[in-house]
Design a protein around this motif. Sequence first.
Motif, PDB file in Angstrom:
ATOM      1  N   TYR A  65      50.944  37.611  39.251  1.00 43.68           N
ATOM      2  CA  TYR A  65      50.032  38.500  38.520  1.00 43.68           C
ATOM      3  C   TYR A  65      50.167  38.129  37.050  1.00 43.68           C
ATOM      4  O   TYR A  65      51.144  38.488  36.387  1.00 43.68           O
ATOM      5  CB  TYR A  65      50.390  39.974  38.736  1.00 43.68           C
ATOM      6  N   ASP A  66      49.215  37.358  36.541  1.00 45.78           N
ATOM      7  CA  ASP A  66      49.221  36.959  35.134  1.00 45.78           C
ATOM      8  C   ASP A  66      47.909  36.248  34.838  1.00 45.78           C
ATOM      9  O   ASP A  66      46.966  36.290  35.636  1.00 45.78           O
ATOM     10  CB  ASP A  66      50.428  36.054  34.810  1.00 45.78           C
ATOM     11  N   ASP A  67      47.831  35.598  33.672  1.00 45.96           N
ATOM     12  CA  ASP A  67      46.621  34.865  33.305  1.00 45.96           C
ATOM     13  C   ASP A  67      46.931  33.387  33.052  1.00 45.96           C
ATOM     14  O   ASP A  67      46.224  32.715  32.308  1.00 45.96           O
ATOM     15  CB  ASP A  67      45.966  35.484  32.063  1.00 45.96           C
ATOM     16  N   LEU A  68      47.977  32.885  33.681  1.00 42.81           N
ATOM     17  CA  LEU A  68      48.392  31.499  33.471  1.00 42.81           C
ATOM     18  C   LEU A  68      47.504  30.530  34.248  1.00 42.81           C
ATOM     19  O   LEU A  68      46.840  30.898  35.204  1.00 42.81           O
ATOM     20  CB  LEU A  68      49.851  31.312  33.889  1.00 42.81           C
ATOM     21  N   GLN A  69      47.531  29.262  33.821  1.00 44.69           N
ATOM     22  CA  GLN A  69      46.861  28.185  34.540  1.00 44.69           C
ATOM     23  C   GLN A  69      47.930  27.316  35.199  1.00 44.69           C
ATOM     24  O   GLN A  69      49.001  27.117  34.637  1.00 44.69           O
ATOM     25  CB  GLN A  69      46.012  27.349  33.575  1.00 44.69           C
ATOM     26  N   HIS A  70      47.631  26.785  36.378  1.00 42.18           N
ATOM     27  CA  HIS A  70      48.596  25.960  37.099  1.00 42.18           C
ATOM     28  C   HIS A  70      47.925  24.647  37.499  1.00 42.18           C
ATOM     29  O   HIS A  70      47.113  24.614  38.427  1.00 42.18           O
ATOM     30  CB  HIS A  70      49.108  26.698  38.337  1.00 42.18           C
ATOM     31  N   GLU A  71      48.256  23.580  36.790  1.00 41.58           N
ATOM     32  CA  GLU A  71      47.666  22.285  37.080  1.00 41.58           C
ATOM     33  C   GLU A  71      48.368  21.629  38.264  1.00 41.58           C
ATOM     34  O   GLU A  71      49.547  21.857  38.515  1.00 41.58           O
ATOM     35  CB  GLU A  71      47.757  21.380  35.849  1.00 41.58           C
ATOM     36  N   ASP A  72      47.615  20.811  38.986  1.00 44.66           N
ATOM     37  CA  ASP A  72      48.127  20.026  40.115  1.00 44.66           C
ATOM     38  C   ASP A  72      48.622  20.901  41.262  1.00 44.66           C
ATOM     39  O   ASP A  72      49.406  20.445  42.097  1.00 44.66           O
ATOM     40  CB  ASP A  72      49.252  19.091  39.662  1.00 44.66           C
ATOM     41  N   LEU A  73      48.193  22.171  41.312  1.00 41.66           N
ATOM     42  CA  LEU A  73      48.543  23.053  42.416  1.00 41.66           C
ATOM     43  C   LEU A  73      47.270  23.704  42.936  1.00 41.66           C
ATOM     44  O   LEU A  73      46.254  23.764  42.234  1.00 41.66           O
ATOM     45  CB  LEU A  73      49.532  24.137  41.964  1.00 41.66           C
ATOM     46  N   ASP A  74      47.308  24.179  44.155  1.00 34.49           N
ATOM     47  CA  ASP A  74      46.163  24.879  44.731  1.00 34.49           C
ATOM     48  C   ASP A  74      46.265  26.359  44.408  1.00 34.49           C
ATOM     49  O   ASP A  74      47.290  26.988  44.681  1.00 34.49           O
ATOM     50  CB  ASP A  74      46.130  24.675  46.245  1.00 34.49           C
ATOM     51  N   VAL A  75      45.226  26.908  43.811  1.00 31.21           N
ATOM     52  CA  VAL A  75      45.222  28.299  43.364  1.00 31.21           C
ATOM     53  C   VAL A  75      44.120  29.059  44.102  1.00 31.21           C
ATOM     54  O   VAL A  75      42.980  28.619  44.150  1.00 31.21           O
ATOM     55  CB  VAL A  75      44.990  28.393  41.846  1.00 31.21           C
ATOM     56  N   TYR A  76      44.479  30.198  44.697  1.00 34.25           N
ATOM     57  CA  TYR A  76      43.533  31.051  45.406  1.00 34.25           C
ATOM     58  C   TYR A  76      43.484  32.402  44.683  1.00 34.25           C
ATOM     59  O   TYR A  76      44.471  33.130  44.686  1.00 34.25           O
ATOM     60  CB  TYR A  76      43.977  31.325  46.839  1.00 34.25           C
ATOM     61  N   HIS A  77      42.362  32.718  44.079  1.00 33.90           N
ATOM     62  CA  HIS A  77      42.199  34.043  43.467  1.00 33.90           C
ATOM     63  C   HIS A  77      42.093  35.071  44.587  1.00 33.90           C
ATOM     64  O   HIS A  77      41.348  34.889  45.552  1.00 33.90           O
ATOM     65  CB  HIS A  77      40.939  34.068  42.609  1.00 33.90           C
ATOM     66  N   ILE A  78      42.834  36.172  44.481  1.00 28.84           N
ATOM     67  CA  ILE A  78      42.765  37.182  45.542  1.00 28.84           C
ATOM     68  C   ILE A  78      42.278  38.552  45.070  1.00 28.84           C
ATOM     69  O   ILE A  78      41.663  39.276  45.842  1.00 28.84           O
ATOM     70  CB  ILE A  78      44.112  37.332  46.279  1.00 28.84           C
ATOM     71  N   MET A  79      42.519  38.905  43.777  1.00 30.76           N
ATOM     72  CA  MET A  79      42.129  40.258  43.375  1.00 30.76           C
ATOM     73  C   MET A  79      42.224  40.428  41.855  1.00 30.76           C
ATOM     74  O   MET A  79      43.176  39.956  41.234  1.00 30.76           O
ATOM     75  CB  MET A  79      43.052  41.273  44.065  1.00 30.76           C
ATOM     76  N   ASN A  80      41.233  41.093  41.284  1.00 30.80           N
ATOM     77  CA  ASN A  80      41.315  41.491  39.882  1.00 30.80           C
ATOM     78  C   ASN A  80      42.126  42.785  39.786  1.00 30.80           C
ATOM     79  O   ASN A  80      42.416  43.433  40.792  1.00 30.80           O
ATOM     80  CB  ASN A  80      39.913  41.702  39.300  1.00 30.80           C
ATOM     81  N   GLU A  81      42.449  43.183  38.554  1.00 27.72           N
ATOM     82  CA  GLU A  81      43.236  44.399  38.377  1.00 27.72           C
ATOM     83  C   GLU A  81      42.690  45.233  37.225  1.00 27.72           C
ATOM     84  O   GLU A  81      42.113  44.703  36.262  1.00 27.72           O
ATOM     85  CB  GLU A  81      44.702  44.046  38.128  1.00 27.72           C
ATOM     86  N   THR A  82      42.864  46.541  37.363  1.00 31.08           N
ATOM     87  CA  THR A  82      42.462  47.514  36.350  1.00 31.08           C
ATOM     88  C   THR A  82      43.678  48.360  36.003  1.00 31.08           C
ATOM     89  O   THR A  82      44.398  48.816  36.897  1.00 31.08           O
ATOM     90  CB  THR A  82      41.336  48.408  36.875  1.00 31.08           C
ATOM     91  N   ILE A  83      43.903  48.551  34.701  1.00 29.19           N
ATOM     92  CA  ILE A  83      45.048  49.353  34.279  1.00 29.19           C
ATOM     93  C   ILE A  83      44.586  50.672  33.653  1.00 29.19           C
ATOM     94  O   ILE A  83      43.537  50.739  33.007  1.00 29.19           O
ATOM     95  CB  ILE A  83      45.954  48.590  33.287  1.00 29.19           C
ATOM     96  N   VAL A  84      45.406  51.721  33.861  1.00 29.16           N
ATOM     97  CA  VAL A  84      45.103  53.045  33.329  1.00 29.16           C
ATOM     98  C   VAL A  84      46.415  53.829  33.276  1.00 29.16           C
ATOM     99  O   VAL A  84      47.260  53.680  34.166  1.00 29.16           O
ATOM    100  CB  VAL A  84      44.053  53.761  34.209  1.00 29.16           C
ATOM    101  N   PRO A  85      46.633  54.652  32.246  1.00 31.20           N
ATOM    102  CA  PRO A  85      47.867  55.445  32.182  1.00 31.20           C
ATOM    103  C   PRO A  85      47.958  56.437  33.336  1.00 31.20           C
ATOM    104  O   PRO A  85      46.949  57.007  33.784  1.00 31.20           O
ATOM    105  CB  PRO A  85      47.753  56.163  30.835  1.00 31.20           C
ATOM    106  N   ILE A  86      49.191  56.672  33.808  1.00 29.13           N
ATOM    107  CA  ILE A  86      49.435  57.592  34.923  1.00 29.13           C
ATOM    108  C   ILE A  86      50.658  58.451  34.616  1.00 29.13           C
ATOM    109  O   ILE A  86      51.553  58.040  33.877  1.00 29.13           O
ATOM    110  CB  ILE A  86      49.669  56.843  36.243  1.00 29.13           C
ATOM    111  N   CYS A  87      50.696  59.628  35.211  1.00 28.05           N
ATOM    112  CA  CYS A  87      51.869  60.501  35.103  1.00 28.05           C
ATOM    113  C   CYS A  87      51.782  61.546  36.212  1.00 28.05           C
ATOM    114  O   CYS A  87      50.784  61.620  36.928  1.00 28.05           O
ATOM    115  CB  CYS A  87      51.948  61.164  33.732  1.00 28.05           C
ATOM    116  N   SER A  88      52.802  62.346  36.344  1.00 24.12           N
ATOM    117  CA  SER A  88      52.767  63.420  37.336  1.00 24.12           C
ATOM    118  C   SER A  88      51.885  64.554  36.827  1.00 24.12           C
ATOM    119  O   SER A  88      51.703  64.718  35.604  1.00 24.12           O
ATOM    120  CB  SER A  88      54.178  63.936  37.606  1.00 24.12           C
ATOM    121  N   PRO A  89      51.319  65.343  37.717  1.00 29.01           N
ATOM    122  CA  PRO A  89      50.482  66.468  37.271  1.00 29.01           C
ATOM    123  C   PRO A  89      51.239  67.428  36.350  1.00 29.01           C
ATOM    124  O   PRO A  89      50.677  67.919  35.359  1.00 29.01           O
ATOM    125  CB  PRO A  89      50.095  67.160  38.584  1.00 29.01           C
ATOM    126  N   SER A  90      52.523  67.688  36.646  1.00 25.18           N
ATOM    127  CA  SER A  90      53.284  68.628  35.817  1.00 25.18           C
ATOM    128  C   SER A  90      53.544  68.043  34.426  1.00 25.18           C
ATOM    129  O   SER A  90      53.556  68.783  33.431  1.00 25.18           O
ATOM    130  CB  SER A  90      54.601  68.992  36.495  1.00 25.18           C
TER     131      SER A  90
END
Length: 320
Positions: A158-183
Amino acid sequence: MLDDDRFITTNRLVSGYQLAKFHTFEAAARYCSFMRAAEELCITPSAVSHQINKLEEELNFKLFNRFHRRIELTQNGKNLFNILKKSLAILNREIFEIKSQELIGQLTIYSRPSFAKEWLVPKISEFNKKHPYITLNILTGNGVVNFGRHCVDLAIYYDDLQHEDLDVYHIMNETIVPICSPSYAKQYQLNECVENLKHCLILHDNQAWRYDSNFDEWQSWGKHFNLDIDFEDLPTMLFDRSDLAIVAAINHSGVAMGRKNIINKYIASGELITPFPNMALTCKQRYYVVSATRHRNPKVKAFVRWLKENLAEQSVESVI
């Protein structure tokens, strides 16, 4: 109509009974020595000589010329030996191709710890049911795998790096948002009041996508929504895994930055909330698989296919 199998059977000059003798002949011809062939086959030189004699009688031509202390192939022997070598090479190549296509044996997977704990391991029994003869070996860490040095078949990053001379399969994008307990949200009056973050304890994975990512995750989120907050100046609890920050948030310790694909089940259960639901950021980091053996390892193909199918189903569920 000519029956090929029947024709071959009725006109056959070589029988299955003779295969052992051909094995002995191949070894003797390769070494041009009955003694060395006997050593390889774990039989006596006289047994080798006897089998060669019987084979010559059955074929009705000589394979070796015998001299006092040596033997040499006849021309017929040379021709037969060359055919045997080619046949064995074809047979070995075919066996290798068959074995390489089998979905059997060990598959070693290197994964980011949070993805392994929150997504991969809970679902891995589904892959095991589909491919019961593949033995999974799951390793975790925040580093980058050296496929030439480590015995790893594929890595989930999980990052934004590039990898030369290797096979790369994109599987999923991600979304970030702050979280906490209801209390915790109620205690610090966070719902829809983002400025109150200044009074909270920030739970932070400081290796979010690399060892030195520091506060980049929080800072990029704040910058995107034009917040006048320097998260490095706030009270902080640091982790090297985002799932540990999630556990701390569930237990009312503070506010963590959640990755939606990891936290969905905790939002659904009510253990966590997103106090600022309209402030989710699709980040440039993504989940992907890296492999050095896509075209040679069917186990890698099977795992990546399963991974994509399940992540696609999760994306649909999250939309519904």
